[in-house]
Design an enzyme around this catalytic site. Structure first.
Site, PDB file in Angstrom:
ATOM      1  N   HIS A  50       4.248   0.445  -0.810  1.00 14.96           N
ATOM      2  CA  HIS A  50       4.624   0.743  -2.193  1.00 14.96           C
ATOM      3  C   HIS A  50       3.562   1.420  -3.032  1.00 14.96           C
ATOM      4  O   HIS A  50       3.961   2.002  -3.913  1.00 14.96           O
ATOM      5  CB  HIS A  50       5.164  -0.490  -3.009  1.00 14.96           C
ATOM      6  CG  HIS A  50       4.124  -1.479  -3.363  1.00 14.96           C
ATOM      7  ND1 HIS A  50       3.814  -2.543  -2.545  1.00 14.96           N
ATOM      8  CD2 HIS A  50       3.308  -1.623  -4.257  1.00 14.96           C
ATOM      9  CE1 HIS A  50       3.069  -3.594  -3.143  1.00 14.96           C
ATOM     10  NE2 HIS A  50       2.478  -2.992  -4.349  1.00 14.96           N
TER      11      HIS A  50
ATOM     12  N   ASP B 263       4.835  -4.082   4.454  1.00 16.64           N
ATOM     13  CA  ASP B 263       4.547  -3.252   3.532  1.00 16.64           C
ATOM     14  C   ASP B 263       3.228  -2.600   3.387  1.00 16.64           C
ATOM     15  O   ASP B 263       2.014  -2.790   2.653  1.00 16.64           O
ATOM     16  CB  ASP B 263       4.511  -4.235   2.100  1.00 16.64           C
ATOM     17  CG  ASP B 263       4.444  -3.433   0.903  1.00 16.64           C
ATOM     18  OD1 ASP B 263       4.208  -2.270   0.641  1.00 16.64           O
ATOM     19  OD2 ASP B 263       4.754  -4.096  -0.233  1.00 16.64           O
TER      20      ASP B 263
ATOM     21  N   SER C  73      -2.648  -4.388  -4.902  1.00 18.92           N
ATOM     22  CA  SER C  73      -1.811  -4.242  -3.890  1.00 18.92           C
ATOM     23  C   SER C  73      -2.521  -3.160  -2.888  1.00 18.92           C
ATOM     24  O   SER C  73      -3.322  -2.279  -3.351  1.00 18.92           O
ATOM     25  CB  SER C  73      -0.790  -3.377  -4.296  1.00 18.92           C
ATOM     26  OG  SER C  73       0.250  -4.016  -5.022  1.00 18.92           O
TER      27      SER C  73
HETATM   28  N1  ARG Z   1       5.686  -6.851  -6.315  1.00 18.82           N
HETATM   29  C1  ARG Z   1       4.799  -5.775  -5.535  1.00 18.82           C
HETATM   30  C2  ARG Z   1       3.705  -5.553  -6.372  1.00 18.82           C
HETATM   31  O1  ARG Z   1       3.836  -5.338  -7.521  1.00 18.82           O
HETATM   32  C3  ARG Z   1       5.376  -4.647  -5.140  1.00 18.82           C
HETATM   33  C4  ARG Z   1       6.441  -4.744  -4.309  1.00 18.82           C
HETATM   34  C5  ARG Z   1       7.465  -3.431  -3.974  1.00 18.82           C
HETATM   35  N2  ARG Z   1       8.639  -3.706  -3.358  1.00 18.82           N
HETATM   36  C6  ARG Z   1       9.783  -3.505  -4.030  1.00 18.82           C
HETATM   37  N3  ARG Z   1      10.736  -4.132  -3.374  1.00 18.82           N
HETATM   38  N4  ARG Z   1       9.930  -3.068  -5.188  1.00 18.82           N
HETATM   39  O2  ARG Z   1       2.796  -5.442  -6.017  1.00 18.82           O
END
Ligand code: ARG
Length: 757
Positions: free
Chosen positions: A119, A255, A685
């Site tokens: 992401h 991811d 992230s």
């Molecule tokens: N919740 C994750 C973050 O903010 C991002 C995940 C991205 N995946 C998704 N399905 N939007 O770091």
């Protein structure tokens, strides 16, 4: 001339999620502890306790003083100097801030290879995707350096050093200054120090406030702008589980994505050039194939963006009552509209994929935050602390004078802030981050300064060329039909949510000239605006005219909203904000004095932090236990071929069937993700999860649902970091992606020895 692609107006954003606007443990040895505890439990002395998570995003330069002994007890085998040292290479040299803090990455080869989240690379993957080359859907791996793709503007910053400049900044301040004078002075000092560093070393520098303006630190960075996309798995793997699984455990998402930093012949930052060479970092992380098990030490180093752990109950209540529901409501609408069109066309799906994912991520975040603020009783917990603070502050006259006012002033300030919060949230979410054309037009209206300048034709030509490129970028991901629908819906949602007297004058013209017919207004706007299509925009640039710009209905629309805000609200909000800052500063300083034995850590602010903890399961609710890791079996269990969020590529199913996990498996299984007690937030992230020996074991990518309130109050019992197991990542690159060439660059370790795949 540089135009920001995102709105950047001081004071419009209501801080945490916005486009901001001026601003993603202790004891003996763990085994020993378990032994003693189980003896006590057997003896009926102690009851089995829930293991606590490890709160704290620590500044690396204070580790030795504050955390190191504790880290050793938890299983860290490195010395403090091996983690952070500015004179010799240390772990911190492998940690990378992406694009000024949007994400974290880590160097994993001597040739500048970086690992981050899918992401985090999403926009880069999306930018390179077309209907013919749909890298989002199919994934992408460069088989050689020449196949690597531009990343669309990602920058990579390496931290050179951190320095405490608190004394230098505070020396310039005095108690007679009001808040405006104080913050002006702080900004001026920060600029002076940053300039000194830049002039002396050429490095980028940034001075940031900590503990709500009680301390100041300088961060020096070397920033690289030639960063390329090396690889990414198919979206069905990198975003497996989609929005349904997002922010939740148990998780089965691969991811990750891969980038590479390029430098000039001298290994220094250089503008993009085919002649650039892969950057040789001072340090890269070796990779452990040993895996992790319950209680293993884990540390995460990275760039957490923003937490609000010292937010008072008044701020929490305001979020619960006003801003969170508004953000969710507006985003809900935007998502539905985008999705309608994305589902109908592959081309539109690719265009809007990144905007959609970003919108959805914080849509679900705020749903979860509100739910868990309530579930976890955060307002009550804050009130309890505040009442202790008030009692403590009242205990002597000196304290009373220093801290007695803080909570009362904060309460008053939030009472005032509540009156403008909805308008500010709606402006930010529905207008600035709503349809694309009005804001693009607003940015382009700055062109009038340039085209009016007849004295410098060469300068004008250069600016026009730059703007043309900006336009190409904008229209590449733009669909006029979708944009019209968004604008109409957002104008309506704003009108419904904000009192009539507070609405900008454009609503009068919609009522009078268009009989209140929003669709007709929107159709007229796109029919007349030069920003409505790429062709119209480019013909305008062929013959630019100030009067066309100034009279364009799209730039007028955003202009009116912003002008209304700047005149009617901005001064008031700035004033309230400064009362909040002053109150918070006293509150936080008082808390630290009230609990001298407690180790405090500052809120996240996009500076490098380290959090350490252990791999640990948890119980999300009564009668339910969650394991600390997941396996590929769970991917197969979740498969749903009728739902794109849970699509499993045929290749992955085949590998599962044949159990072809190579060196990445463990006892016939393939671990996919794991959880640990580290304290992270957005911006982390892509951060490396590092074991006690300094080897990479995972890539952090999310937090868990039960602790969605965690940015405001850390949840000891249930807060976890979710990471992709590094062995799953390598398996995906090597076995599913057939890109063993990339794995071969890395240093793989098993039981202390270097191994090959
Ligand atoms: N919740 C994750 C973050 O903010 C991002 C995940 C991205 N995946 C998704 N399905 N939007 O770091």
């Amino acid at each position: 001339m540089i135009f920001n692609r995102k709105p950047n107006l001081c004071g419009v954003g209501s801080s945490r999620y916005s486009l901001v606007i001026c601003h993603s443990q202790k004891i003996i040895n763990p085994n020993m502890k378990r032994l003693i505890l189980s003896c006590l439990v057997l003896a009926g002395i102690a009851s089995q306790q829930v293991v606590r998570a490890d709160e704290g995003m620590w500044l690396p330069l204070l580790l030795k003083r504050l955390n190191y002994e504790d880290m050793k007890k938890k299983g860290c085998k490195l010395t403090a100097d091996e983690i952070y040292n500015i004179n010799t290479s240390s772990l911190k040299d492998a940690i990378v801030m992406l694009s000024g803090g949007s994400c974290t990455a880590e160097a994993i080869s001597s040739n500048g290879l970086l690992l981050t989240n899918h992401h985090c690379g999403y926009e880069a993957i999306q930018t390179n995707s077309t209907v013919e080359h749909d890298y989002l859907t199919n994934g992408f791996y460069a088989k050689s350096r020449s196949e690597e793709l531009p990343s669309g503007g990602i920058t990579a910053s390496f931290l050179v050093r951190i320095e405490d400049v608190t004394q230098r900044v505070l020396a310039e301040l005095n108690p007679s200054m009001n808040e405006t004078e104080r913050s002006a002075k702080v900004r001026q000092m920060a600029k002076t120090i940053e300039k000194e560093v830049k002039e002396a070393s050429g490095y980028d520098a940034s001075v940031k406030g900590f503990f709500d303006g009680n301390e100041y630190y300088l961060f020096v960075y070397e920033t690289f702008t030639d960063v390329r996309l090396v690889g990414a798995p198919p979206e069905s793997v990198g975003k497996f589980g989609g929005d349904t699984d997002n922010w939740m455990w148990p998780r089965h998402t691969g991811d990750f994505s891969l980038l590479r930093v390029y430098a000039g012949a001298d290994n220094k930052p250089a503008e993009f050039s085919p002649a650039n060479q892969p950057y040789q970092p001072k340090r890269f992380l070796p990779i452990s194939l040993d895996g992790v098990k319950e209680d293993d030490f884990t540390m995460v180093m990275g760039y957490p963006g923003r937490t609000d752990r010292y937010l008072t109950s008044y701020g929490v209540q305001m979020a619960l009552d006003l801003s969170n529901p508004a953000v969710v409501k507006i985003r809900d609408k935007k998502l539905k509209l985008m999705k309608e069109d994305m589902d109908a066309s592959t081309e539109i799906r690719i265009k809007y994929a990144s905007t959609y994912a970003q919108t959805a991520n914080y849509w679900k975040y705020f749903i979860g935050q509100s739910q868990q603020l309530k579930n976890n009783g955060v307002v009550e917990k804050k009130k309890e602390l505040e009442s202790k603070f008030q009692t403590w502050a009242g205990q002597d006259a000196q304290r009373q004078a220093k801290y007695g006012f803080a909570l009362r002033d904060l309460e008053n300030a939030y009472t005032d802030m509540r009156k403008v919060t909805l308008m500010r949230t709606y402006l930010n979410e529905a207008i600035l981050q709503g349809a694309g054309v009005p804001f693009f037009a607003y940015q382009m209206s700055q062109l009038k300064e340039v085209i009016g300048d007849t004295s410098n034709p060469a300068g004008v030509a250069e600016a026009i060329a730059e703007v043309r490129a900006e336009g190409a970028n904008f229209y590449k991901d733009y669909n006029i039909g979708t944009d019209k629908k968004l604008l109409e819906a957002m104008l309506i949602i704003y009108a419904e949510g904000i009192a009539k007297e507070e609405q900008p004058s454009i609503y009068d013209s919609i009522r009078t000239k268009f009989n209140g017919n929003y669709k007709a207004y929107v159709e007229d706007l796109y029919a007349r605006s030069v920003f409505a299509t790429s062709d119209k925009f480019n013909s305008f640039l062929d013959n630019p005219s100030v009067s066309v710009l100034v009279n364009d209905p799209a730039s007028q629309l955003s202009g009116i909203f912003l002008q209304t805000f700047m005149t009617n609200y901005r001064p008031q909000i700035t004033e309230i904000q400064s009362r909040i800052e002053k109150g918070n500063r006293a509150f936080v300083a008082g808390l630290r004095e009230m609990m001298p034995e407690k180790k405090f850590y500052p809120n996240a602010n996009s500076t490098m932090r380290l959090t350490y903890g252990q791999v640990k399961d948890y119980d999300p609710r009564d009668g339910v236990e969650y394991d600390e890791f997941t396996t590929l079996k769970g991917v197969i269990e979740k498969e749903d071929s009728s739902n794109p969020e849970f699509f499993v590529p045929a290749g992955l199913k085949a590998l599962y069937k044949s159990k072809d996990y190579g060196i990445y498996g463990e006892k016939g299984e393939l671990h996919t993700c794991f959880i640990s007690t580290n304290d992270i937030t957005g911006g982390n992230s892509g951060s490396p999860v590092i074991n006690g020996k300094g080897q990479l074991v995972g890539c952090a990518f999310d937090g868990n649902w039960e602790a969605m309130s965690g940015d405001i109050f850390f949840e000891d019992k249930v807060q976890r970091t979710i990471s992709a197991d590094i062995r799953y990542i390598l398996f995906l690159i090597d076995k599913l992606g057939g890109a063993g060439n990339i794995v071969d660059e890395m240093q793989l370790m098993r039981k202390g020895k270097i191994v090959k795949r």
